[in-house]
Design a protein around this motif. Sequence first.
Motif, PDB file in Angstrom:
ATOM      1  N   LEU A 192       0.821  -1.207   0.000  1.00  0.00           N
ATOM      2  CA  LEU A 192       0.000   0.000   0.000  1.00  0.00           C
ATOM      3  C   LEU A 192       0.860   1.265   0.000  1.00  0.00           C
ATOM      4  O   LEU A 192       0.505   2.270  -0.628  1.00  0.00           O
ATOM      5  N   THR A 193       1.999   1.238   0.669  1.00  0.00           N
ATOM      6  CA  THR A 193       2.922   2.375   0.621  1.00  0.00           C
ATOM      7  C   THR A 193       3.478   2.521  -0.785  1.00  0.00           C
ATOM      8  O   THR A 193       3.592   3.639  -1.312  1.00  0.00           O
ATOM      9  N   HIS A 194       3.816   1.400  -1.421  1.00  0.00           N
ATOM     10  CA  HIS A 194       4.271   1.441  -2.818  1.00  0.00           C
ATOM     11  C   HIS A 194       3.187   2.045  -3.708  1.00  0.00           C
ATOM     12  O   HIS A 194       3.472   2.888  -4.570  1.00  0.00           O
ATOM     13  N   LEU A 195       1.953   1.625  -3.494  1.00  0.00           N
ATOM     14  CA  LEU A 195       0.843   2.143  -4.294  1.00  0.00           C
ATOM     15  C   LEU A 195       0.658   3.640  -4.071  1.00  0.00           C
ATOM     16  O   LEU A 195       0.403   4.392  -5.024  1.00  0.00           O
ATOM     17  N   LEU A 217     -10.609   0.920  -2.180  1.00  0.00           N
ATOM     18  CA  LEU A 217      -9.371   1.297  -1.491  1.00  0.00           C
ATOM     19  C   LEU A 217      -8.469   2.118  -2.401  1.00  0.00           C
ATOM     20  O   LEU A 217      -7.902   3.132  -1.978  1.00  0.00           O
ATOM     21  N   PHE A 218      -8.345   1.722  -3.656  1.00  0.00           N
ATOM     22  CA  PHE A 218      -7.520   2.457  -4.621  1.00  0.00           C
ATOM     23  C   PHE A 218      -8.001   3.899  -4.767  1.00  0.00           C
ATOM     24  O   PHE A 218      -7.222   4.848  -4.684  1.00  0.00           O
ATOM     25  N   HIS A 219      -9.293   4.071  -4.946  1.00  0.00           N
ATOM     26  CA  HIS A 219      -9.823   5.423  -5.123  1.00  0.00           C
ATOM     27  C   HIS A 219      -9.761   6.225  -3.821  1.00  0.00           C
ATOM     28  O   HIS A 219      -9.586   7.445  -3.849  1.00  0.00           O
ATOM     29  N   TYR A 220      -9.879   5.549  -2.689  1.00  0.00           N
ATOM     30  CA  TYR A 220      -9.733   6.235  -1.405  1.00  0.00           C
ATOM     31  C   TYR A 220      -8.309   6.768  -1.230  1.00  0.00           C
ATOM     32  O   TYR A 220      -8.108   7.882  -0.744  1.00  0.00           O
ATOM     33  N   LEU A 221      -7.309   5.981  -1.645  1.00  0.00           N
ATOM     34  CA  LEU A 221      -5.918   6.445  -1.582  1.00  0.00           C
ATOM     35  C   LEU A 221      -5.723   7.680  -2.465  1.00  0.00           C
ATOM     36  O   LEU A 221      -4.977   8.594  -2.104  1.00  0.00           O
ATOM     37  N   ILE A 222      -6.388   7.708  -3.590  1.00  0.00           N
ATOM     38  CA  ILE A 222      -6.320   8.884  -4.465  1.00  0.00           C
ATOM     39  C   ILE A 222      -6.973  10.083  -3.780  1.00  0.00           C
ATOM     40  O   ILE A 222      -6.426  11.196  -3.786  1.00  0.00           O
ATOM     41  N   LEU A 223      -8.133   9.856  -3.157  1.00  0.00           N
ATOM     42  CA  LEU A 223      -8.817  10.936  -2.449  1.00  0.00           C
ATOM     43  C   LEU A 223      -7.960  11.491  -1.314  1.00  0.00           C
ATOM     44  O   LEU A 223      -7.875  12.710  -1.127  1.00  0.00           O
ATOM     45  N   LEU A 224      -7.325  10.602  -0.560  1.00  0.00           N
ATOM     46  CA  LEU A 224      -6.443  11.066   0.513  1.00  0.00           C
ATOM     47  C   LEU A 224      -5.381  12.019  -0.025  1.00  0.00           C
ATOM     48  O   LEU A 224      -5.154  13.092   0.536  1.00  0.00           O
ATOM     49  N   GLN A 225      -4.737  11.634  -1.124  1.00  0.00           N
ATOM     50  CA  GLN A 225      -3.683  12.482  -1.682  1.00  0.00           C
ATOM     51  C   GLN A 225      -4.243  13.769  -2.273  1.00  0.00           C
ATOM     52  O   GLN A 225      -3.589  14.812  -2.219  1.00  0.00           O
ATOM     53  N   ALA A 226      -5.431  13.710  -2.804  1.00  0.00           N
ATOM     54  CA  ALA A 226      -6.056  14.937  -3.320  1.00  0.00           C
ATOM     55  C   ALA A 226      -6.297  15.937  -2.194  1.00  0.00           C
ATOM     56  O   ALA A 226      -6.277  17.153  -2.406  1.00  0.00           O
ATOM     57  N   LYS A 227      -6.499  15.411  -0.980  1.00  0.00           N
ATOM     58  CA  LYS A 227      -6.698  16.268   0.194  1.00  0.00           C
ATOM     59  C   LYS A 227      -5.385  16.573   0.917  1.00  0.00           C
ATOM     60  O   LYS A 227      -5.381  17.250   1.939  1.00  0.00           O
ATOM     61  N   GLY A 228      -4.266  16.031   0.391  1.00  0.00           N
ATOM     62  CA  GLY A 228      -2.963  16.301   0.989  1.00  0.00           C
ATOM     63  C   GLY A 228      -2.561  15.353   2.103  1.00  0.00           C
ATOM     64  O   GLY A 228      -1.701  15.691   2.921  1.00  0.00           O
ATOM     65  N   PHE A 229      -3.162  14.176   2.143  1.00  0.00           N
ATOM     66  CA  PHE A 229      -2.875  13.222   3.210  1.00  0.00           C
ATOM     67  C   PHE A 229      -2.440  11.878   2.645  1.00  0.00           C
ATOM     68  O   PHE A 229      -2.545  11.624   1.451  1.00  0.00           O
ATOM     69  N   LYS A 230      -1.985  11.015   3.570  1.00  0.00           N
ATOM     70  CA  LYS A 230      -1.635   9.638   3.228  1.00  0.00           C
ATOM     71  C   LYS A 230      -2.153   8.721   4.334  1.00  0.00           C
ATOM     72  O   LYS A 230      -2.682   9.187   5.347  1.00  0.00           O
ATOM     73  N   LEU A 231      -1.972   7.415   4.144  1.00  0.00           N
ATOM     74  CA  LEU A 231      -2.462   6.434   5.118  1.00  0.00           C
ATOM     75  C   LEU A 231      -1.928   6.687   6.521  1.00  0.00           C
ATOM     76  O   LEU A 231      -2.633   6.467   7.503  1.00  0.00           O
ATOM     77  N   ASN A 232      -0.702   7.147   6.622  1.00  0.00           N
ATOM     78  CA  ASN A 232      -0.112   7.393   7.934  1.00  0.00           C
ATOM     79  C   ASN A 232      -0.925   8.409   8.738  1.00  0.00           C
ATOM     80  O   ASN A 232      -1.035   8.305   9.955  1.00  0.00           O
ATOM     81  N   ASP A 233      -1.500   9.400   8.046  1.00  0.00           N
ATOM     82  CA  ASP A 233      -2.329  10.389   8.735  1.00  0.00           C
ATOM     83  C   ASP A 233      -3.576   9.738   9.334  1.00  0.00           C
ATOM     84  O   ASP A 233      -3.993  10.078  10.450  1.00  0.00           O
ATOM     85  N   ILE A 234      -4.159   8.795   8.608  1.00  0.00           N
ATOM     86  CA  ILE A 234      -5.341   8.088   9.109  1.00  0.00           C
ATOM     87  C   ILE A 234      -4.941   7.188  10.279  1.00  0.00           C
ATOM     88  O   ILE A 234      -5.662   7.087  11.277  1.00  0.00           O
ATOM     89  N   THR A 235      -3.788   6.550  10.169  1.00  0.00           N
ATOM     90  CA  THR A 235      -3.294   5.699  11.253  1.00  0.00           C
ATOM     91  C   THR A 235      -3.140   6.493  12.540  1.00  0.00           C
ATOM     92  O   THR A 235      -3.513   6.022  13.622  1.00  0.00           O
ATOM     93  N   GLU A 236      -2.604   7.703  12.438  1.00  0.00           N
ATOM     94  CA  GLU A 236      -2.412   8.532  13.632  1.00  0.00           C
ATOM     95  C   GLU A 236      -3.749   8.867  14.297  1.00  0.00           C
ATOM     96  O   GLU A 236      -3.851   8.884  15.521  1.00  0.00           O
TER      97      GLU A 236
END
Length: 198
Positions: free
Chosen positions: A109-112, A172-191
């Motif tokens: 997922l980090t690679h993606l 999940l793929f499109h959610y990862l795109i949405l996160l980046q469109a908002k300036g975030f990544k999975l790590n932000d959600i983890t926190e």
Amino acid sequence: MTIDYSKNNGLVPAIIQDVSTKTVLMLGYMNEEALKKTLETKLVTFYSRSKQRLWTKGEESGNVLRLIDLKVDCDNDTLLISVNPEGPTCHKGSDTCWNENNTQNFGFLTHLEDVIASRKNNANKETSYVASLFAEGINKIAQKVGEEAIETVIEAKDSNDDLFLNESADLLFHYLILLQAKGFKLNDITEVLIGREK
């Protein structure tokens, strides 16, 4: 816990791993006395082969390793020590002794996420689906997440596991795109999730 100190002149390798990121930070050696001090103080202490004495990581720099957990391997001759590091671990100032950043990694997922970022910033919107979504803006990206969520819910109610898994992957793929469109990544959600843990 039984530890075999007999194989290396009374020393056992101690692999140090960040408890949160699972990154391997360093390798040191412990004798029985170093392990005892580590368990008592909750600060990782090694036996320094060059100084021929006990050495608590961070005793000069302040970059200590706070003990969280300790395991011994199947041969009872190697330790895996989970820690919360305070500051860089390597004496040369890097996060690890392999000059790597100690950052959260979610494997594929980090690679993606990296691929999405690359396509967002460098790809042609005529040839890249990801680049075309970013070009269309946040409303289109959010709409796609909504569509994929509905399709995932529909497939969850049916018995075709293959369709469910494919729709889940699309979501999940499109959610990862949405996160980046908002300036975030999975790590932000983890926190955020860690902050909610009770």
